[in-house]
Write a protein that holds these residues in place. Sequence first.
Motif, short mmCIF file in Angstrom:
data_model
loop_
_atom_site.label_atom_id
_atom_site.label_comp_id
_atom_site.label_asym_id
_atom_site.label_seq_id
_atom_site.Cartn_x
_atom_site.Cartn_y
_atom_site.Cartn_z
N LEU A 17 18.62 -13.03 27.96
CA LEU A 17 19.62 -14.06 27.70
C LEU A 17 21.01 -13.48 27.83
O LEU A 17 21.26 -12.34 27.44
CB LEU A 17 19.45 -14.61 26.28
CG LEU A 17 18.23 -15.50 26.04
CD1 LEU A 17 18.00 -15.70 24.54
CD2 LEU A 17 18.40 -16.86 26.72
N THR A 19 25.39 -14.69 27.57
CA THR A 19 26.27 -15.69 26.96
C THR A 19 27.51 -15.91 27.82
O THR A 19 28.13 -14.93 28.26
CB THR A 19 26.72 -15.22 25.56
OG1 THR A 19 25.56 -14.91 24.79
CG2 THR A 19 27.52 -16.29 24.85
N SER A 41 24.41 -20.32 26.24
CA SER A 41 23.35 -19.37 26.60
C SER A 41 22.75 -19.68 27.96
O SER A 41 22.55 -20.86 28.31
CB SER A 41 22.24 -19.40 25.55
OG SER A 41 22.74 -18.97 24.32
N ASP A 69 16.48 -20.08 19.62
CA ASP A 69 17.77 -20.27 18.96
C ASP A 69 18.24 -18.97 18.29
O ASP A 69 19.41 -18.62 18.34
CB ASP A 69 17.70 -21.38 17.90
CG ASP A 69 17.84 -22.77 18.50
OD1 ASP A 69 18.23 -22.87 19.68
OD2 ASP A 69 17.54 -23.75 17.80
N CYS A 72 19.33 -16.63 21.12
CA CYS A 72 20.61 -17.07 21.71
C CYS A 72 21.76 -16.77 20.75
O CYS A 72 22.84 -16.33 21.16
CB CYS A 72 20.59 -18.57 22.00
SG CYS A 72 19.54 -19.05 23.37
N THR A 73 21.53 -17.02 19.47
CA THR A 73 22.58 -16.78 18.46
C THR A 73 22.90 -15.29 18.38
O THR A 73 24.08 -14.91 18.36
CB THR A 73 22.11 -17.31 17.09
OG1 THR A 73 21.89 -18.71 17.20
CG2 THR A 73 23.15 -17.05 16.02
#
Lengths: 255, 131
Positions: A17, A19, A41, A69, A72-73
């Motif tokens: 992932l 950002t 993301s 989630d 991604c966070t």
Amino acid sequence: MSSPQTLLQEILGKGGLSTLFQPIMEIGAGLHELFAVEALSRGQKGTNAERADVLFDYVRRKGKEIEVDRACTAAALSAAAANGIGCPLSINVHASTLERDEQWVEFLAGACARRGLPLSHVILEIVEQQKFWDERRFFQTLDQLRTAGVRIALADIGLGYSNYRMLIEIRPEFFEIDPYFVTGCGERAPARAAIESISLLAGRLGGRVIARGVESESDLRTLEALGIRLMQGYYLGSPDVEPPRAAELAQQEMS
Amino acid sequence: MTAAATTRPYRMLIVEDESTVLFALRKYFTAAGYRVDYARELEEAEALIATTQYHIVIADLRLSGSSAAEGLEVLRFVRQQSRGTKVVILTAYGSPEIQGSARMLGASAFLQKPAPLPEIGATVLRLLEEA
């Protein structure tokens, strides 16, 4: 026979992932400044998850919102910390994660603390609001987040389950108006009427509107005339791995 | 086949969980000028079909090594999303019952594995040209 790695393994694997950051600008009354950045993301280049629509549609079909989630966070917070983002950071989270992840608040607090980011800088944007699975837990989680200083944004207002009942019950600090209403609003009187209505409701409920999908000068001027001050869209800044800098945005505005 | 696919690049989704077969199909159709996406499992295929307009989908009947006929689920999902998309089902277990189900659900063609790549290519092109 050999089976290839699954998309979920690619997403949750190392480097799966990344950002991008997109500015949310505050505009009007002589102001043109960076208000916050939204973390977006994306999956690894060359995989199906590179497309955000495919990534999140897939994750929901797999029922893996909590795991993704969280990933991604964590990726967003790491990128924000590495880039020294000093303004509020908006992070997307599925409504279902807030209902089902019993440790979400502890996870977020720990992830922020490890990176030296204050929770008061986090705006949690609730996406994909659905029919409640566990309403009590959802609101309990919201209360805990607010107590910790996190502010709440509700996405897709006017569409799907982000309806008047949700606005009254969630009372978000930020009302995100979907690009469906915003893009081209200068030429669409019905869209302007919807924006005015949401703006009025936000004001009465103590929240602020963020207009997403600002793609032209006409959109920007129309929103200004409607009293909207927080705006986001390609016209104001594309998503980028480099977070927007307040000074650079101010320089662009002056040139 | 190459000329037809190159003059009008068709968008294709290949749904296959076996690495070597997937690799061969992707390589063959990409070289023939198709714009090829791929999925290795049902949910990945559904996410792509829900967000992309495909001219044709080639789906293996059995995914994830299970005995479930997930290829038929892919077919069912395509039919919910788009009536015009052609669907070719590939299988090594082509019982008449399964073939009947595939036809009932609207499969455009049903090919036995291992089918030679030129045969799959010719079937795909015939389906696209009659569309």
